[in-house]
Design an enzyme around this catalytic site. Structure first.
Site: not given
Length: 363
Positions: A171, A305, A333
């Site tokens: 991320s 996502d 995600h």
């Protein structure tokens, strides 16, 4: 500096058709390729993929680690949590793992990867970004472009041991990783990189988090970030760092923040040397660094996502020849849960070591 205009819908649609028509591939092709990942039955929904591990892994994977505090060039510090397997492969590389926004070395995906690497007798080091686990001393914390901190840790690892180094980021940690890889170039000790669920176009991601169920993620993240910044403010006040505390207090007068646009514009940008949110997003958007990466790098991204939209996917001409861009139809995600609900398989903990092994064995 203007924020990059997203690819047109037509071009994106054509790009999707070009790789989604390819059969799933368990190898690691260069450029775009279709992921072999398939979600567990009943977990195909992107939100279930994203949230499943937070329920299933309430008890984190167990791993003995040694903590080290290292000093950065500006006098501040970060904490590293290293695991060295009892039996270690003599030629194994060292893997540096970087968590995502509001995460830490205790995040389940960090511990899960370190445990998977240990199973193949590879050592690893998990980096806690500034302020992630305890308040740091400087006004700044970490952000999408904080490659200076990653390079500081990388240099520490270069100086303190002899193994080649691979870097994996999740991320926001993926944003930091891609920028670092581009800046390190063909450094003789850098072997490979991996970036998972990276917000490749930050402005698009900030907008996406203002819509639908994704607002739940936005609120959760902002609540956690508020708590971290307030804790840091109290720490600086209690340690007599009045000037630093006043800068943070001034930014927090705008809290509670209702969106990442506000948070990044009114707190992150001024405390980290950016001229507002647009300057921050433009200077740190990861897609611009892909063309400069000179070591084999795997980018794993799910089309569903919920933190972003397909518009973040770069065009083919934005990729370095060293990029392996794995696109999955689903995965959420930092999810990628396969297997079954009762016996889940954490795909990333198989796929990332497989790629790193593939690169290491082909040297």
């Amino acid at each position: 500096m203007a924020v990059k205009t997203a690819p047109t819908t037509l071009n994106l649609h054509q790009t999707r058709l070009s790789f989604m028509s390819i059969a799933p591939n368990t190898s690691f092709q260069k450029g775009f390729f279709n992921s072999p990942f398939r979600p567990a039955p009943f977990l195909a929904n992107p939100h279930l993929q994203t949230l499943f591990a937070s329920v299933h892994r309430k008890t984190r994977p167990q791993l003995a680690r040694q903590r080290q505090r290292i000093t950065l060039t500006d006098g501040d510090f970060v904490l590293l949590d290293a695991h060295t397997p009892t039996q270690i492969s003599p030629n194994a590389p060292l893997v540096l793992v970087i968590h995502g926004l509001s995460g830490s070395s205790d995040s389940h995906y960090v511990l899960g990867l370190q445990k998977a690497l240990a199973a193949q007798h590879w050592p690893s080091v998990a980096m806690n970004c500034r302020g992630a686990t305890e308040p740091n001393q400087a006004t700044r914390a970490y952000h999408a472009g904080a490659s200076d901190d990653v390079r500081g840790v990388f240099q520490h690892l270069v100086d303190s041991q002899e193994r080649p180094i691979m870097i994996v980021g999740y991320s926001l940690g993926g944003s930091m990783t891609l920028k670092t890889l581009a800046e390190l170039g063909d450094h003789p000790r850098l072997l490979a990189g991996v970036a998972v669920s990276t917000p490749l176009e930050m402005a698009i991601c900030a907008k996406r988090l203002d819509k639908g169920f994704s607002m739940i993620y936005r609120k959760h993240l902002l609540d956690e970030l508020h708590a971290l910044w307030y804790a840091k403010l109290r720490y600086l006040e209690n340690t007599g760092a009045t000037s630093e505390a006043q800068k943070i207090e001034q930014c927090l007068t705008h809290a509670p923040f209702k969106s990442f646009w506000q948070f990044d514009d009114l707190l992150m940008a001024p405390l980290h040397g950016f001229d507002g949110v647009h300057d921050y997003y433009a200077r740190c958007r990861p897609n611009q660094f892909l063309k400069d990466i000179k070591v084999p790098t795997l980018v794993i991204h799910a089309m569903d996502d919920p933190f972003m939209s397909p518009l973040v996917i770069p065009q083919s001409n934005e990729l370095s020849p060293m990029i392996h861009f794995e696109l999955a139809e689903s995965g959420g995600h930092v999810g990628f849960i396969s297997g079954t609900v009762t016996k889940p398989v954490y795909y990333l903990e198989q796929r990332i070591p497989a790629f790193l092994n593939y690169i290491h064995s082909s040297r």
